[in-house]
Design a protein around this motif. Structure first.
Motif, PDB file in Angstrom:
ATOM      1  N   GLU A 175       2.136   6.247  -7.094  1.00 33.48           N
ATOM      2  CA  GLU A 175       1.094   7.275  -7.261  1.00 33.48           C
ATOM      3  C   GLU A 175       1.075   8.520  -6.822  1.00 33.48           C
ATOM      4  N   TYR A 176       2.348   9.474  -6.339  1.00 33.39           N
ATOM      5  CA  TYR A 176       2.895  10.248  -5.889  1.00 33.39           C
ATOM      6  C   TYR A 176       3.979  10.343  -6.781  1.00 33.39           C
ATOM      7  N   GLN A 192       2.819   1.443  -3.314  1.00 31.35           N
ATOM      8  CA  GLN A 192       1.389   2.227  -4.604  1.00 31.35           C
ATOM      9  C   GLN A 192       1.280   4.015  -4.129  1.00 31.35           C
ATOM     10  N   GLU A 193       1.140   4.192  -2.634  1.00 32.76           N
ATOM     11  CA  GLU A 193       1.331   5.638  -2.777  1.00 32.76           C
ATOM     12  C   GLU A 193       2.399   6.560  -3.289  1.00 32.76           C
ATOM     13  N   TYR A 194       3.535   5.788  -2.799  1.00 30.06           N
ATOM     14  CA  TYR A 194       4.403   6.103  -3.017  1.00 30.06           C
ATOM     15  C   TYR A 194       4.520   6.657  -5.012  1.00 30.06           C
ATOM     16  N   TRP A 231       9.557   7.355   2.755  1.00 28.69           N
ATOM     17  CA  TRP A 231       8.523   8.057   2.575  1.00 28.69           C
ATOM     18  C   TRP A 231       7.360   7.368   3.556  1.00 28.69           C
ATOM     19  N   SER A 233       0.736  -1.127   0.237  1.00 26.36           N
ATOM     20  CA  SER A 233      -0.413   0.830   0.420  1.00 26.36           C
ATOM     21  C   SER A 233       0.875   1.121   0.262  1.00 26.36           C
ATOM     22  N   ALA A 234       2.160   1.498   0.745  1.00 31.85           N
ATOM     23  CA  ALA A 234       2.538   2.391   0.675  1.00 31.85           C
ATOM     24  C   ALA A 234       3.035   2.368  -0.337  1.00 31.85           C
ATOM     25  N   ARG A 258       5.135  10.765   3.872  1.00 29.39           N
ATOM     26  CA  ARG A 258       3.912  10.793   3.175  1.00 29.39           C
ATOM     27  C   ARG A 258       2.889  11.204   4.284  1.00 29.39           C
ATOM     28  N   GLN A 259       3.010  11.245   5.727  1.00 25.32           N
ATOM     29  CA  GLN A 259       2.476  12.531   6.585  1.00 25.32           C
ATOM     30  C   GLN A 259       2.188  13.505   7.095  1.00 25.32           C
TER      31      GLN A 259
END
Length: 174
Positions: free
Chosen positions: A12-13, A8-10, A50, A5-6, A54-55
């Motif tokens: 996408e960002y 994927q967020e990275y 990250w 999940s982390a 990310r927070q």
């Protein structure tokens, strides 16, 4: 990194911001290869950190700060002292009528390359990215007063290199 999940967020960002980061890196460095290196360095550091970064409240501002600081700090590295040419590029005479926009950008880029990096960063963020003084100060991790003095010193340097008229065009159009 910890989890898919982390990751994927990275991905996408970075995918969403990569062009904007490259644009900023290019404006700062004036060189497409150097810009690619700055973006790669920034997104690599971002990947390593990250899980914490990310927070961040304003992730875009934080990542922009990372890139600008990488640009400023690279002068401290030994390889940055290697010069291919004995003199900086010649800045053409700006008094000739009918010069086009591409040439103006090239002249400005050449002049910016001769200004100290922190001043370059301040001028780019203030006048090309149109950021307020407080945001530039936050991005660079300095005081508002430092941004104002670096802006003044940078504009004075550009005036010496380009002439008053050219600097007025830069600051009035933004």
């Amino acid at each position: 990194m910890g989890g898919s999940s982390a990751d994927q967020e990275y991905v996408e960002y970075v995918t969403a911001r990569q062009l904007a980061l490259r644009r900023l890196a290019y404006v700062l460095s004036g060189d497409s290869h150097r810009a690619d290196d700055l973006v790669q360095q920034t997104i690599t550091t971002l990947y390593v950190r990250w899980s914490k970064i990310r927070q961040a409240g304003n992730l875009d501002r934080y990542v922009r700060s990372m890139l600008v600081n990488a640009f400023i700090d690279e002068r401290r590295l030994a390889w940055s002292k290697v010069r291919l040419f004995a003199e900086p590029p010649h800045i053409p005479d700006r008094t000739a009528p009918g010069q086009n926009e591409v040439e103006d950008r090239s002249v400005l880029r050449a002049a910016l390359a001769q200004v100290p990096r922190r001043q370059q960063a301040v001028l780019v963020l203030r006048f090309i990215y149109d950021l307020p003084v407080a945001e530039v100060a936050d991005t660079l991790g300095v005081t508002v007063g430092t941004v104002k003095s670096q802006t003044s010193h940078g504009l004075n340097a550009l005036r010496r290199l380009l002439g008053e008229r050219s600097v007025a065009v830069l600051t009035e159009e933004r």
